[in-house]
Design a protein around this motif. Structure first.
Motif, PDB file in Angstrom:
ATOM      1  N   ARG A 229       6.730  -6.978   6.969  1.00 44.72           N
ATOM      2  CA  ARG A 229       7.485  -5.791   7.358  1.00 44.72           C
ATOM      3  C   ARG A 229       7.387  -4.695   6.287  1.00 44.72           C
ATOM      4  NH1 ARG A 229      11.487  -6.122  11.231  1.00 44.72           N
ATOM      5  NH2 ARG A 229      12.928  -4.891   9.969  1.00 44.72           N
ATOM      6  N   THR A 230       7.302  -5.093   5.043  1.00 47.77           N
ATOM      7  CA  THR A 230       7.162  -4.116   3.965  1.00 47.77           C
ATOM      8  C   THR A 230       5.769  -3.493   3.979  1.00 47.77           C
ATOM      9  OG1 THR A 230       8.700  -5.457   2.662  1.00 47.77           O
ATOM     10  CG2 THR A 230       7.495  -3.739   1.496  1.00 47.77           C
ATOM     11  N   VAL A 231       4.758  -4.316   4.235  1.00 49.24           N
ATOM     12  CA  VAL A 231       3.384  -3.799   4.346  1.00 49.24           C
ATOM     13  C   VAL A 231       3.283  -2.787   5.481  1.00 49.24           C
ATOM     14  CG1 VAL A 231       1.026  -4.457   5.007  1.00 49.24           C
ATOM     15  CG2 VAL A 231       2.268  -5.777   3.272  1.00 49.24           C
ATOM     16  N   LEU A 232       4.037  -3.004   6.573  1.00 45.53           N
ATOM     17  CA  LEU A 232       4.029  -2.089   7.706  1.00 45.53           C
ATOM     18  C   LEU A 232       4.860  -0.831   7.466  1.00 45.53           C
ATOM     19  CD1 LEU A 232       4.420  -4.792  10.457  1.00 45.53           C
ATOM     20  CD2 LEU A 232       2.462  -3.258  10.251  1.00 45.53           C
ATOM     21  N   GLY A 233       5.561  -0.780   6.355  1.00 48.56           N
ATOM     22  CA  GLY A 233       6.387   0.372   6.055  1.00 48.56           C
ATOM     23  C   GLY A 233       7.750   0.340   6.708  1.00 48.56           C
ATOM     24  N   LEU A 234       8.148  -0.813   7.251  1.00 50.04           N
ATOM     25  CA  LEU A 234       9.439  -0.934   7.923  1.00 50.04           C
ATOM     26  C   LEU A 234      10.566  -1.232   6.939  1.00 50.04           C
ATOM     27  CD1 LEU A 234       8.298  -2.994  11.040  1.00 50.04           C
ATOM     28  CD2 LEU A 234       8.613  -0.516  10.857  1.00 50.04           C
ATOM     29  N   LEU A 235      10.217  -1.747   5.773  1.00 46.90           N
ATOM     30  CA  LEU A 235      11.192  -2.005   4.707  1.00 46.90           C
ATOM     31  C   LEU A 235      10.728  -1.304   3.437  1.00 46.90           C
ATOM     32  CD1 LEU A 235      11.854  -5.840   5.154  1.00 46.90           C
ATOM     33  CD2 LEU A 235      13.345  -3.965   5.883  1.00 46.90           C
ATOM     34  N   ARG A 236      11.668  -0.818   2.646  1.00 52.04           N
ATOM     35  CA  ARG A 236      11.335  -0.187   1.377  1.00 52.04           C
ATOM     36  C   ARG A 236      11.529  -1.195   0.250  1.00 52.04           C
ATOM     37  NH1 ARG A 236      10.554   5.157   1.410  1.00 52.04           N
ATOM     38  NH2 ARG A 236      10.887   5.264  -0.843  1.00 52.04           N
ATOM     39  N   PRO A 237      10.550  -1.314  -0.612  1.00 51.86           N
ATOM     40  CA  PRO A 237      10.687  -2.285  -1.708  1.00 51.86           C
ATOM     41  C   PRO A 237      11.680  -1.809  -2.755  1.00 51.86           C
ATOM     42  CG  PRO A 237       8.646  -1.030  -1.939  1.00 51.86           C
ATOM     43  CD  PRO A 237       9.244  -0.633  -0.621  1.00 51.86           C
ATOM     44  N   ALA A 238      12.308  -2.773  -3.425  1.00 47.77           N
ATOM     45  CA  ALA A 238      13.180  -2.459  -4.557  1.00 47.77           C
ATOM     46  C   ALA A 238      12.359  -2.158  -5.798  1.00 47.77           C
ATOM     47  CB  ALA A 238      14.124  -3.633  -4.818  1.00 47.77           C
ATOM     48  N   ALA A 239      11.158  -2.724  -5.867  1.00 44.26           N
ATOM     49  CA  ALA A 239      10.257  -2.485  -6.996  1.00 44.26           C
ATOM     50  C   ALA A 239       8.839  -2.817  -6.551  1.00 44.26           C
ATOM     51  CB  ALA A 239      10.658  -3.337  -8.202  1.00 44.26           C
TER      52      ALA A 239
ATOM     53  N   ARG B 144      -3.390  -3.238  -1.009  1.00 43.25           N
ATOM     54  CA  ARG B 144      -3.097  -3.737  -2.349  1.00 43.25           C
ATOM     55  C   ARG B 144      -1.586  -3.805  -2.517  1.00 43.25           C
ATOM     56  NH1 ARG B 144      -6.191  -4.613  -6.511  1.00 43.25           N
ATOM     57  NH2 ARG B 144      -7.893  -3.385  -5.611  1.00 43.25           N
ATOM     58  N   VAL B 145      -1.097  -4.986  -2.823  1.00 45.95           N
ATOM     59  CA  VAL B 145       0.323  -5.212  -3.076  1.00 45.95           C
ATOM     60  C   VAL B 145       0.460  -5.597  -4.539  1.00 45.95           C
ATOM     61  CG1 VAL B 145       2.324  -6.646  -2.495  1.00 45.95           C
ATOM     62  CG2 VAL B 145       0.711  -5.964  -0.701  1.00 45.95           C
ATOM     63  N   GLN B 146       1.364  -4.904  -5.248  1.00 44.28           N
ATOM     64  CA  GLN B 146       1.469  -5.126  -6.695  1.00 44.28           C
ATOM     65  C   GLN B 146       2.925  -5.256  -7.112  1.00 44.28           C
ATOM     66  OE1 GLN B 146      -0.809  -2.340  -8.974  1.00 44.28           O
ATOM     67  NE2 GLN B 146      -0.022  -3.038 -10.944  1.00 44.28           N
ATOM     68  N   ASP B 147       3.245  -6.401  -7.739  1.00 42.06           N
ATOM     69  CA  ASP B 147       4.579  -6.642  -8.315  1.00 42.06           C
ATOM     70  C   ASP B 147       5.693  -6.317  -7.324  1.00 42.06           C
ATOM     71  OD1 ASP B 147       3.388  -7.363 -10.763  1.00 42.06           O
ATOM     72  OD2 ASP B 147       3.322  -5.270 -11.405  1.00 42.06           O
ATOM     73  N   LEU B 148       5.517  -6.700  -6.078  1.00 42.04           N
ATOM     74  CA  LEU B 148       6.429  -6.297  -5.010  1.00 42.04           C
ATOM     75  C   LEU B 148       7.724  -7.099  -5.056  1.00 42.04           C
ATOM     76  CD1 LEU B 148       6.595  -4.404  -2.515  1.00 42.04           C
ATOM     77  CD2 LEU B 148       5.871  -6.370  -1.142  1.00 42.04           C
ATOM     78  N   VAL B 149       8.843  -6.373  -4.990  1.00 47.93           N
ATOM     79  CA  VAL B 149      10.162  -6.981  -4.918  1.00 47.93           C
ATOM     80  C   VAL B 149      10.900  -6.360  -3.728  1.00 47.93           C
ATOM     81  CG1 VAL B 149      12.390  -7.337  -6.053  1.00 47.93           C
ATOM     82  CG2 VAL B 149      10.269  -7.388  -7.406  1.00 47.93           C
ATOM     83  N   VAL B 150      11.401  -7.204  -2.827  1.00 45.42           N
ATOM     84  CA  VAL B 150      12.194  -6.751  -1.693  1.00 45.42           C
ATOM     85  C   VAL B 150      13.490  -7.554  -1.704  1.00 45.42           C
ATOM     86  CG1 VAL B 150      12.285  -6.359   0.796  1.00 45.42           C
ATOM     87  CG2 VAL B 150      10.084  -6.299  -0.384  1.00 45.42           C
ATOM     88  N   THR B 151      14.605  -6.852  -1.628  1.00 48.80           N
ATOM     89  CA  THR B 151      15.897  -7.525  -1.737  1.00 48.80           C
ATOM     90  C   THR B 151      16.746  -7.313  -0.503  1.00 48.80           C
ATOM     91  OG1 THR B 151      16.892  -5.606  -2.824  1.00 48.80           O
ATOM     92  CG2 THR B 151      15.902  -7.277  -4.248  1.00 48.80           C
ATOM     93  N   TYR B 152      17.604  -8.300  -0.213  1.00 44.30           N
ATOM     94  CA  TYR B 152      18.696  -8.180   0.744  1.00 44.30           C
ATOM     95  C   TYR B 152      19.981  -8.428  -0.053  1.00 44.30           C
ATOM     96  CZ  TYR B 152      15.055  -8.725   4.318  1.00 44.30           C
ATOM     97  OH  TYR B 152      13.936  -8.567   5.107  1.00 44.30           O
TER      98      TYR B 152
END
Length: 294
Positions: free
Chosen positions: A64-74, A22-30
């Motif tokens: 990559r975020t689903v795999l836990g390799l990146l941390r979401p900003a929100a 389950r992915v909810q309101d996911l934000v990933v930033t560079y």
């Protein structure tokens, strides 16, 4: 401006069983760039969910975020009801074993110095540390058989294998961890066209036999049509359309989705909008033997 999602469909009813992913309101930033911007979806047990879009749309960052390799900003990512960002130590390692990835380039994904036997044995040692050497050897043989490779491949190294055979070994390595979810990152794009259909059919067969859920990352709509139950169309970090695969491909609601389909050459486009029965033997989604060792 990217429009809001134009079609949304809830995940299938799984009788109270929590979504595998389950992915909810996911934000990933560079830096200041939002590579993933407010994305949300769920993948039910045994379901295949595809995220499609052009290069740079954010789909690989999402994986990559689903795999836990990146941390979401929100936002949040939860696997079997447990949030990745809240798990720690042993719990996090155990959770990560439940989701595995099959990479785009099978040659780059395998250690060239290892034999096939060692490549598949390596994750088994982590997943089942109590197995004896004889038990691991039996398990390695069974895993290879499940992906259509005979024991004669055990002593070979990646450079002695074809692209399709390397991808089968990579799939066997992923299965050794006993995952509930496989992330398929363009799993056939580096393979010869003649082998693509065989690997796709293998993945479809494994999903049925093992009850796996898939998160498919792809720009190839033919591959998506072959494997996906539902599709999320991604553009500029956002989902612009989501729904059952056949509906999205045959009657797209978003202009961006229509543009993606219109870019597919004539016969391929006809197969997409015509559904599974319209595939031709020469297309990447055409039927093929799952048991071949190519």
């Amino acid at each position: 401006m990217i429009p809001d999602t134009t079609r949304t469909t809830d995940a299938p009813d799984v009788s109270g069983v929590p979504a595998v992913l389950r992915v909810q309101d996911l934000v990933v930033t560079y830096g200041r760039h939002r590579a993933v911007d407010g994305v949300g979806f769920a993948v039910a047990p045994g379901e295949s969910y595809a995220v499609v879009g052009e290069s740079g749309c954010g789909k690989t960052t999402l994986a990559r975020t689903v795999l836990g390799l990146l941390r979401p900003a929100a936002g949040e990512v939860a696997l079997e009801g447990v949030r990745l960002d809240q798990a720690r130590g042993r719990d996090l390692r155990a959770l990560r074993r439940r989701v595995q990835i099959v990479f785009q380039n099978p040659f780059a994904a395998l250690n060239p110095r290892m034999t096939v036997a060692r490549l598949v044995d390596e994750p088994l040692r982590l997943a089942q540390p109590g197995l004896t050497a004889a038990g691991r050897a039996e398990a390695v043989s069974a895993l290879l058989a499940s992906v259509g490779l005979a024991d004669r491949f055990l002593g070979r190294r990646p450079h002695e294998l074809s692209g399709g055979q390397c991808q089968r070994v990579a799939i066997a390595r992923a299965l050794a961890m006993d995952p509930v979810l496989l992330v398929l990152d363009e799993p056939t794009s580096a393979l010869d066209v003649s082998v693509q259909a065989q690997v796709l059919n293998l993945l479809a067969d494994l999903r049925q036999r093992r009850g796996l859920a898939y998160l498919l990352i792809s720009h190839d709509l033919g591959v998506v049509r072959h494997l996906a139950d539902r599709i999320g169309v991604m553009s500029a970090g956002r989902l612009v359309e989501e729904g059952p695969a056949q509906e999205v491909l045959s009657a797209p609601a978003a202009d961006y989705t229509r543009a993606l389909i219109a870019a597919v050459p004539g016969r391929g486009r006809a197969a997409l909008v015509g559904g599974a029965g319209a595939a031709t033997a020469s297309g990447p989604g055409a039927p093929g033997s799952t048991g071949s060792s190519q």
